[in-house]
Write a protein that holds these residues in place. Structure first.
Motif, PDB file in Angstrom:
ATOM      1  N   SER A   1       0.655  -0.989  -0.386  1.00 26.46           N
ATOM      2  CA  SER A   1      -0.030  -0.494   0.133  1.00 26.46           C
ATOM      3  C   SER A   1       0.538   0.939   0.120  1.00 26.46           C
ATOM      4  CB  SER A   1      -0.600  -0.377   1.058  1.00 26.46           C
ATOM      5  OG  SER A   1      -0.044   0.262   2.677  1.00 26.46           O
ATOM      6  N   ARG A   2       1.406   1.193   0.755  1.00 25.28           N
ATOM      7  CA  ARG A   2       2.484   2.980   0.535  1.00 25.28           C
ATOM      8  C   ARG A   2       3.091   2.865  -0.468  1.00 25.28           C
ATOM      9  NH1 ARG A   2       7.825   3.313   4.981  1.00 25.28           N
ATOM     10  NH2 ARG A   2       7.976   5.611   4.265  1.00 25.28           N
ATOM     11  N   PHE A   3       4.327   1.984  -1.305  1.00 23.70           N
ATOM     12  CA  PHE A   3       4.370   1.842  -2.429  1.00 23.70           C
ATOM     13  C   PHE A   3       3.376   2.517  -3.410  1.00 23.70           C
ATOM     14  CE2 PHE A   3       5.558   0.797  -6.808  1.00 23.70           C
ATOM     15  CZ  PHE A   3       6.964   0.952  -6.937  1.00 23.70           C
ATOM     16  N   ILE A   4       2.250   1.028  -3.678  1.00 24.09           N
ATOM     17  CA  ILE A   4       1.251   2.150  -4.118  1.00 24.09           C
ATOM     18  C   ILE A   4       1.031   3.581  -4.209  1.00 24.09           C
ATOM     19  CG2 ILE A   4      -1.064   1.684  -5.649  1.00 24.09           C
ATOM     20  CD1 ILE A   4      -0.748  -0.837  -4.652  1.00 24.09           C
ATOM     21  N   ILE A   5       0.704   3.972  -2.873  1.00 23.50           N
ATOM     22  CA  ILE A   5      -0.381   5.413  -2.272  1.00 23.50           C
ATOM     23  C   ILE A   5       0.897   6.610  -2.885  1.00 23.50           C
ATOM     24  CG2 ILE A   5      -0.544   7.131   0.008  1.00 23.50           C
ATOM     25  CD1 ILE A   5      -1.309   4.387   0.580  1.00 23.50           C
ATOM     26  N   MET A   6       1.977   6.490  -1.922  1.00 24.89           N
ATOM     27  CA  MET A   6       3.270   7.203  -2.492  1.00 24.89           C
ATOM     28  C   MET A   6       3.972   7.747  -3.865  1.00 24.89           C
ATOM     29  SD  MET A   6       3.483   8.360   0.350  1.00 24.89           S
ATOM     30  CE  MET A   6       4.079  10.122  -0.872  1.00 24.89           C
ATOM     31  N   ALA A   7       3.815   5.820  -4.727  1.00 24.53           N
ATOM     32  CA  ALA A   7       3.974   6.309  -6.380  1.00 24.53           C
ATOM     33  C   ALA A   7       3.588   7.109  -7.187  1.00 24.53           C
ATOM     34  CB  ALA A   7       4.783   5.096  -6.989  1.00 24.53           C
ATOM     35  N   THR A   8       2.398   6.526  -6.805  1.00 24.63           N
ATOM     36  CA  THR A   8       0.454   7.603  -7.603  1.00 24.63           C
ATOM     37  C   THR A   8       0.698   8.840  -7.077  1.00 24.63           C
ATOM     38  OG1 THR A   8      -0.691   6.461  -6.401  1.00 24.63           O
ATOM     39  CG2 THR A   8      -0.525   5.103  -7.964  1.00 24.63           C
ATOM     40  N   TYR A   9       0.656   8.976  -6.106  1.00 26.85           N
ATOM     41  CA  TYR A   9       1.433  10.833  -5.313  1.00 26.85           C
ATOM     42  C   TYR A   9       1.866  11.449  -5.888  1.00 26.85           C
ATOM     43  CZ  TYR A   9       1.736  14.217  -2.121  1.00 26.85           C
ATOM     44  OH  TYR A   9       1.095  15.823  -1.548  1.00 26.85           O
ATOM     45  N   TYR A  10       2.682  10.618  -6.159  1.00 26.28           N
ATOM     46  CA  TYR A  10       4.267  11.628  -6.501  1.00 26.28           C
ATOM     47  C   TYR A  10       3.263  12.365  -7.643  1.00 26.28           C
ATOM     48  CZ  TYR A  10       6.722  11.687  -2.149  1.00 26.28           C
ATOM     49  OH  TYR A  10       7.643  11.887  -1.678  1.00 26.28           O
ATOM     50  N   ALA A  11       3.717  10.829  -8.581  1.00 26.43           N
ATOM     51  CA  ALA A  11       3.077  11.235 -10.254  1.00 26.43           C
ATOM     52  C   ALA A  11       1.914  12.346 -10.371  1.00 26.43           C
ATOM     53  CB  ALA A  11       2.671   9.752 -10.509  1.00 26.43           C
ATOM     54  N   ALA A  12       1.223  11.992  -9.185  1.00 27.82           N
ATOM     55  CA  ALA A  12       0.220  12.705  -9.312  1.00 27.82           C
ATOM     56  C   ALA A  12       0.277  14.002  -9.550  1.00 27.82           C
ATOM     57  CB  ALA A  12      -0.907  12.730  -8.706  1.00 27.82           C
ATOM     58  N   GLN A  13       1.231  14.204  -8.361  1.00 25.90           N
ATOM     59  CA  GLN A  13       1.637  15.680  -8.546  1.00 25.90           C
ATOM     60  C   GLN A  13       2.844  16.578  -9.596  1.00 25.90           C
ATOM     61  OE1 GLN A  13       0.138  17.280  -6.174  1.00 25.90           O
ATOM     62  NE2 GLN A  13       0.416  17.113  -4.264  1.00 25.90           N
ATOM     63  N   MET A  14       3.588  15.614 -10.034  1.00 25.57           N
ATOM     64  CA  MET A  14       3.561  15.896 -11.233  1.00 25.57           C
ATOM     65  C   MET A  14       3.631  16.316 -12.129  1.00 25.57           C
ATOM     66  SD  MET A  14       7.262  14.316 -13.047  1.00 25.57           S
ATOM     67  CE  MET A  14       5.719  13.534 -13.418  1.00 25.57           C
ATOM     68  N   LEU A  15       2.329  15.636 -12.561  1.00 24.36           N
ATOM     69  CA  LEU A  15       1.810  15.645 -14.134  1.00 24.36           C
ATOM     70  C   LEU A  15       0.738  17.292 -13.330  1.00 24.36           C
ATOM     71  CD1 LEU A  15       0.860  11.805 -14.784  1.00 24.36           C
ATOM     72  CD2 LEU A  15       1.958  13.446 -16.173  1.00 24.36           C
ATOM     73  N   ILE A  16       0.294  17.606 -12.282  1.00 24.74           N
ATOM     74  CA  ILE A  16      -0.317  18.308 -11.852  1.00 24.74           C
ATOM     75  C   ILE A  16      -0.568  19.689 -11.925  1.00 24.74           C
ATOM     76  CG2 ILE A  16      -2.001  19.822 -10.718  1.00 24.74           C
ATOM     77  CD1 ILE A  16      -3.306  17.070  -9.863  1.00 24.74           C
ATOM     78  N   ALA A  17       1.260  19.758 -11.943  1.00 22.57           N
ATOM     79  CA  ALA A  17       2.802  20.962 -11.817  1.00 22.57           C
ATOM     80  C   ALA A  17       2.733  20.970 -12.943  1.00 22.57           C
ATOM     81  CB  ALA A  17       4.164  20.855 -11.004  1.00 22.57           C
ATOM     82  N   LEU A  18       2.606  19.906 -13.634  1.00 23.66           N
ATOM     83  CA  LEU A  18       3.214  20.435 -15.416  1.00 23.66           C
ATOM     84  C   LEU A  18       2.435  21.143 -16.435  1.00 23.66           C
ATOM     85  CD1 LEU A  18       5.131  17.040 -16.490  1.00 23.66           C
ATOM     86  CD2 LEU A  18       5.821  19.825 -17.152  1.00 23.66           C
ATOM     87  N   SER A  19       0.839  20.933 -15.524  1.00 25.30           N
ATOM     88  CA  SER A  19      -0.303  21.286 -16.294  1.00 25.30           C
ATOM     89  C   SER A  19      -0.723  22.513 -16.437  1.00 25.30           C
ATOM     90  CB  SER A  19      -1.542  20.427 -15.951  1.00 25.30           C
ATOM     91  OG  SER A  19      -1.431  20.796 -14.706  1.00 25.30           O
ATOM     92  N   ALA A  20       0.528  23.460 -15.299  1.00 26.51           N
ATOM     93  CA  ALA A  20       0.553  24.691 -15.268  1.00 26.51           C
ATOM     94  C   ALA A  20       1.207  25.036 -16.232  1.00 26.51           C
ATOM     95  CB  ALA A  20       1.364  25.085 -13.740  1.00 26.51           C
ATOM     96  N   VAL A  21       1.750  25.055 -17.089  1.00 29.02           N
ATOM     97  CA  VAL A  21       3.091  26.019 -17.458  1.00 29.02           C
ATOM     98  C   VAL A  21       2.682  25.787 -19.555  1.00 29.02           C
ATOM     99  CG1 VAL A  21       4.947  24.923 -15.977  1.00 29.02           C
ATOM    100  CG2 VAL A  21       4.496  23.457 -18.382  1.00 29.02           C
ATOM    101  N   GLU A  22       1.506  25.322 -19.115  1.00 26.51           N
ATOM    102  CA  GLU A  22       0.902  25.135 -20.610  1.00 26.51           C
ATOM    103  C   GLU A  22       1.877  26.705 -21.382  1.00 26.51           C
ATOM    104  OE1 GLU A  22      -2.805  24.380 -23.226  1.00 26.51           O
ATOM    105  OE2 GLU A  22      -3.037  24.268 -20.839  1.00 26.51           O
TER     106      GLU A  22
END
Length: 237
Positions: free
Chosen positions: A205-226
């Protein structure tokens, strides 16, 4: 429209600190049974790097583009929420829940209400309702309504991210797709947290939670630079 290759070349180097900080978190893999300010720092470090990633585009960029500044604000609340969750067993889980609820409100505001796409809203409503219906029998006390509100907020955020992706038209951009995938990964991460905390132990669970969380935050941050990428691309032409 700016090509993904162009964007990777321009934005990739700015994300190197984030990837390094994420690797540090997974390599150290500090035990959750012994919460400390050091473990909080290591957990929050990748999010701090995403602050720097957005700030690297300039203060004027953040001031002029409200969606980017709201995503930065969401990342700040996320880091506070991460710190609270380090001490969730000491009674700070609800505090973390509140911080991430504010994060989802900020992200929803950043994604905007156009296009509306009621079909995507209906689909996300069905998914969110189904998740809550499954969790309901495991919840008690204030979590019965707190989880309901939280699921509604993250479901709304997911709707706004999905609605922005118009793959059948010429209106879609790679950053809108980035926001959509990021929102979906955020939902997977939080659902895993809920299942593991309230229902039953989830393997890895911890690996799933943190891997998807960090990926999610990176992708959302990337969406701000359009907007910035489109401006730079036009200047180079």
């Amino acid at each position: 429209m700016v090509s993904p290759v162009t964007v990777v070349k321009s934005e990739g180097p700015k994300l190197v600190p984030f990837f390094k900080a994420t690797c540090v978190y997974f390599v150290l893999w500090l035990p959750t049974s012994s919460p400390s300010w050091f473990s909080a720092l290591i957990k929050c470090l990748p999010i701090f790097c995403l602050w720097v990633f957005l700030l690297a585009h300039g203060i004027n960029f953040l001031v002029l583009h409200r969606s980017a500044s709201r995503i930065l604000a969401g990342l700040i609340f996320s880091a506070v929420g991460d710190a609270f969750l380090i001490w969730q067993e000491q009674g700070y889980f609800i505090h973390g829940l509140l911080m991430f609820a504010i994060t989802h409100i900020l992200y929803s505001s950043a994604f905007g209400m156009k296009p509306l796409d009621l079909k995507a809203g209906l689909l996300m409503g069905v998914v969110s309702s189904s998740c809550y219906a499954f969790l309901y029998s495991y919840l008690s006390g204030p979590f019965t309504y707190l989880v309901a509100v939280y699921i509604a907020l993250i479901g709304f955020m997911g709707w706004r991210a999905v609605a922005g992706v118009q793959l059948c038209t010429d209106l879609w951009t790679w950053t809108k797709l980035s926001a959509c995938v990021g929102a979906m990964l955020f939902m997977v991460s939080d659902l895993t947290i809920a299942l593991n905390k309230f229902c039953f132990p989830v393997p890895y669970s911890r690996f799933i939670i943190m891997a998807t969380y960090y990926a999610a935050q990176m992708l959302i941050a990337l969406s701000a630079v359009e907007t910035r990428d489109e401006e730079d691309f036009r200047k180079r032409r």
